[in-house]
Design an enzyme around this catalytic site. Structure first.
Site, short mmCIF file in Angstrom:
data_model
loop_
_atom_site.label_atom_id
_atom_site.label_comp_id
_atom_site.label_asym_id
_atom_site.label_seq_id
_atom_site.Cartn_x
_atom_site.Cartn_y
_atom_site.Cartn_z
CB SER A 98 -0.88 0.03 1.25
OG SER A 98 -1.69 -1.12 1.31
CE LYS A 173 -4.90 -0.83 1.29
NZ LYS A 173 -5.78 -1.92 1.67
CE LYS A 242 1.79 1.84 4.88
NZ LYS A 242 1.14 1.00 3.87
#
Ligand code: NDP
Length: 298
Positions: A98, A173, A242
């Site tokens: 990702s 994503k 993140k």
């Protein structure tokens, strides 16, 4: 197709079950930074274990990576043991991390100079989805690279969607993840309030899940992991943080106003600081429980 040799780098929580599925269909070589993760994998699958990233990809037709961040992928490119030293022209490079779009584009440029085609291919569906081969895969690539990539992504994916050029997979994503985080945070606040107000957790959730406030988190994750008190560790909160950072960076780069997403970013960051690097992504709910003095169980 079945003769193509694959190299898979990154046998973490989700990389491992993805690689297990690849090994069932293709000759596979694996590399992982921490060697203790590769040996049990090789024993289970008969995959070859490579000593370095360069060695892993030397004979590969297709390379798959699933590391924590795009910057981790980029860090594996240079040096005598790095990916660029081993990759052959014509190889297909599928990054299932990702990641962040800007770094993916930089990685793609470096690979292109070696005539290696790149696609960002983040996945969604969790470790269970990887085991079952039903992940959703969002692909950023040229149409030709997407067509080449799809059969390999089908080893662990069910819905495989071409979402645009390089970086577009990372973008969607990140958007998904900031919405996931918002759901976890708001459910943590709302469900602890509900329980504190005297509504039993299971009955309240049953109603929510038959009503308009429901989401994947309320329908699947909370019943299986929070109500039962099992709290399995399948996706680190640090990685969700993140992901949320990638989404909010994008919003800032676009010069857009997104105060709610920034709130999500602050709360996830604070939860990561409070709970530590090993915490699971649902554990922010534990902070709500502690503050309210109740548990969402039943
Ligand atoms: P883990 O933390 O379990 O594993 C991370 C992997 O990356 C490990 O193999 C680790 O190696 C490797 N790694 C990290 N940094 C480096 C580096 N600098 N050099 C080489 N290897 C490195 O993460 P997950 O498997 O959970 O996640 C992997 C990716 O997939 C992430 O981008 C995550 O956001 C995404 N993802 C995860 C999901 C999940 O349910 N877990 C769901 C969907 C996407 P080592 O073993 O040495 O630490």
């Amino acid at each position: 197709m079945a003769g193509e040799r694959i190299a898979f780098l990154g046998l973490g929580a989700i990389g491992r079950p993805m690689a297990v599925r690849v090994a069932r269909q293709f000759p596979l070589t694996v590399w992982n930074r921490t060697r203790s993760r590769t040996d049990p994998f090789a024993a289970e699958t008969s995959a070859r274990v490579a000593a370095t990233p360069a060695d892993a990809v030397r004979d590969a037709d297709v390379v798959m990576t699933c590391l924590s961040t795009s910057k981790d992928v980029e860090s594996l490119l240079p040096g005598p043991d790095g990916l660029l030293a081993g990759l052959r022209p014509g190889t297909l490079f599928l990054d299932c991390t990702s990641g962040d779009p800007a770094t993916s584009r930089r990685v793609a440029e470096q690979l292109e100079a070696h005539r290696v085609a790149f696609a960002d291919c983040p996945v969604s569906g969790g470790t269970n989805g990887a085991e079952a081969g039903i992940l959703t895969v969002m692909v950023g690539a040229s149409p030709a690279v997407f067509a080449r990539a799809k059969p390999f992504l089908q080893t662990f994916g069910k819905l495989i969607v071409h979402v645009g050029d390089i970086g577009a997979g990372d973008t969607i994503k990140a958007v998904n993840q900031v919405l996931l985080a918002a759901n976890i945070l708001t459910l943590g606040e709302a469900l602890t309030a509900m329980v504190k107000a005297g509504v039993p957790a299971r009955a309240g959730l049953e109603v929510l899940n038959a009503s308009s406030g429901r989401s994947f988190v309320s329908e699947s994750l909370i019943p299986a992991r929070v109500l039962t008190g099992t709290w399995p560790n399948t996706f680190r909160l640090a990685l969700l943080d993140k992901d949320v950072g990638i989404a909010t960076d994008l919003v800032r780069q676009l010069d857009l106003d997104a105060p709610l997403l920034e709130q999500v970013e602050q709360h996830i960051k604070a939860a990561r600081e409070a709970l530590g690097e090993g915490a699971d992504y649902l554990e922010p709910i534990k902070l709500n429980e502690a503050r309210a003095g109740v548990e969402v169980r039943g």
